[in-house]
Design an enzyme around this catalytic site. Sequence first.
Site, PDB file in Angstrom:
ATOM      1  N   GLU A   1      -7.433  12.111  52.385  1.00 55.24           N
ATOM      2  CA  GLU A   1      -7.107  13.477  52.755  1.00 55.24           C
ATOM      3  C   GLU A   1      -7.770  14.481  51.814  1.00 55.24           C
ATOM      4  OE1 GLU A   1      -2.940  13.809  53.254  1.00 55.24           O
ATOM      5  OE2 GLU A   1      -3.157  15.047  55.032  1.00 55.24           O
TER       6      GLU A   1
ATOM      7  N   GLY B   1      38.537  39.013  38.648  1.00 55.13           N
ATOM      8  CA  GLY B   1      39.189  39.853  37.649  1.00 55.13           C
ATOM      9  C   GLY B   1      40.508  39.324  37.156  1.00 55.13           C
TER      10      GLY B   1
ATOM     11  N   LYS C   1      39.630  34.461  34.446  1.00 54.93           N
ATOM     12  CA  LYS C   1      38.996  33.138  34.371  1.00 54.93           C
ATOM     13  C   LYS C   1      37.977  33.095  33.233  1.00 54.93           C
ATOM     14  CE  LYS C   1      37.302  33.171  38.491  1.00 54.93           C
ATOM     15  NZ  LYS C   1      37.763  34.515  38.910  1.00 54.93           N
TER      16      LYS C   1
ATOM     17  N   GLU D   1      26.867  34.120  36.647  1.00 50.83           N
ATOM     18  CA  GLU D   1      27.218  35.421  37.204  1.00 50.83           C
ATOM     19  C   GLU D   1      26.902  36.569  36.257  1.00 50.83           C
ATOM     20  OE1 GLU D   1      31.254  34.690  38.283  1.00 50.83           O
ATOM     21  OE2 GLU D   1      30.750  34.375  40.385  1.00 50.83           O
TER      22      GLU D   1
ATOM     23  N   LYS E   1      55.705  22.931  34.665  1.00 52.47           N
ATOM     24  CA  LYS E   1      55.512  23.233  36.083  1.00 52.47           C
ATOM     25  C   LYS E   1      55.860  24.669  36.456  1.00 52.47           C
ATOM     26  CE  LYS E   1      55.114  18.622  37.037  1.00 52.47           C
ATOM     27  NZ  LYS E   1      55.265  17.566  36.021  1.00 52.47           N
TER      28      LYS E   1
END
Lengths: 516, 103
Positions: free
Chosen positions: A69, A285, A288, A312, A459
């Site tokens: 090729e 917001g 995290k 981000e 919990k």
Amino acid sequence: MSAKKNSSQISKLETGITGFDFVAGGGLPKGRTTLLAGTAGSAKTVFAAEFIAQGIMKAKENGVFITFEESPADICRNMKSLGWDMKGWVDEGKLAFVDASADIGNQPVTAGDWDFGALVARIEHAVNKVNAKRVTMDSLGAIFTQFDDGARVRHELFRVASALKSMDVTSILTAERIHEYGEIARFGVEEFVADNVIILRNALEHEKRRRTLEILKFRGCSHQKGEYPFTILPGTGVVVIPLSAMELQQKSSNIRITSGNVELDKMCGGGFFRDSIILVSGATGNGKTLMATEFIAGGAKNGERCLLLAFEESREQLMRNATGWGFDYEQMEKEGKLKFACEYPETAGLEDHLIKIRSEIEIFKPNRLVVDSLSALERVSSIKGFREFVIGLTSFIKHGEVAGLFTATTPSLMGGTSITETHISTITDSIILLRYVEMYGEMRRGLTVLKMRGSMHDKDIREYTIDGTGMHIGKPFRDITGIISGNPTRIQQGELGRIDELFAEDTREAVTKEAE
Amino acid sequence: MENNISLKLYVTGHTPNSERAVANMKSICENELEGRYELIIIDVLERPQLAEDEKILATPTLIKALPPPLARVIGDLSDIEKVLVGLNMEPIQKSEKKGGSGK
């Protein structure tokens, strides 16, 4: 010349192509011919060239490149960007080209019977000249366009293939396909090299290209089945990612590490496990990134190294945020305890991201890894690709005994789960939910440890606040129900008392017992 | 018309195709070219590098190096008309039969 082996066991030839030998169960069947089929742009030539290149670089096995090729000059030029000095190898006598590329405007006239005797003689000559162990022929489809008589070409190629077998070389023949999922190759070339077939795909899924490799068959040899993603890296070449073939053998330790937040450590029963994966899920917001920052700061304080992969925000933004909460990223970075890797998810495919992350981890050797956020990565991939990415990443960092904290953004403000969670929640060891709670016309924040593998945990849904010194976890929400479902409702005090009476003991004690 | 026609015929040893091509070539030279030629027969089994240099794939291959333009004919040269057409030689004034030749 003939060196036919009578052993019943077919041995494998280690190709040296990253990840491929693992998928192929050791490499290509030695002394045999393998058909490499793929659509246009599926990296057939790169793979075939790398087979030769790795032989020369790693295995000290010389090679012959038969091209139908592109011209040898073009191939040398194209492969240079991958770091392979093919021209140099030709000069050193490690590589020989057999140039069978078509001469444009010099189409021969056919007048009578012919065969590929000259081609076979040239291949034999080249193999003998450099004492080649590896042969690549790229690509078979191109030779059909040079001659009118397809049936004759096919018959003659069969001769070439059987000649290769008798030369004691391991060879790759490439062939075109028209459809990603359909017949093996054009012109029925698989008929004469049907022993071993590898298929390369370059499928379009959700506007993203995804390269995969599948070993369709290795006659008489074992191999991994199914499609494996791969990518091409400059300076490295083909990198196959053997995801589903990865072993679930990571060690697990009982050593606890701090989350960077004293209250959260308490809720988790003394901190996270050292080699666990923690998923922090919450709406935008919601804190995290703060939780990730505290996780990093907690590690850095104990002299651990942290790698922050941000998809981000930029390094500067992250630094400003951290300063706002009272953490000094700059100092941590100076001390070599923190490394940033900020990138837009769109800059590369997930496979490339995974490989980049791996090499970052290998270079920096962090104790902690933060990905902020995982949801950002999800948008550049298909669901399957994303899942494979997460499995690939988690298994890799678990092997390195690295603690990983991933953040995931929920689409709705109040409650609900993100797609990220549903796809990876079973892979993670701990899940922490951060939720908004609307009470008396005010947005408050609630946190709960949803899951903590191998440990008891609190919990309760606890209220927390964020100020200039970070996150402060307070008391549980006592008279509110439906926080996680995003539908907080106040319960009457009297009713709460009745519920308490239903279960004789204090709820918190009951929880502890249950966990035991 | 040029007096010198330089022809190279590449064959592989003594295969039937090669033998036929050599015989056909000789008869074409005698009957059609009337001594204005120079013919070299190259056995690629003995000299594979020459085949490499000329990028010969199929044998037998006939190359007309001179006069320009360069021309190539592959096959055992049994179809004389096609050989002459392929070599850009004076075509014989006959109707062009183009059957399934070239097999």
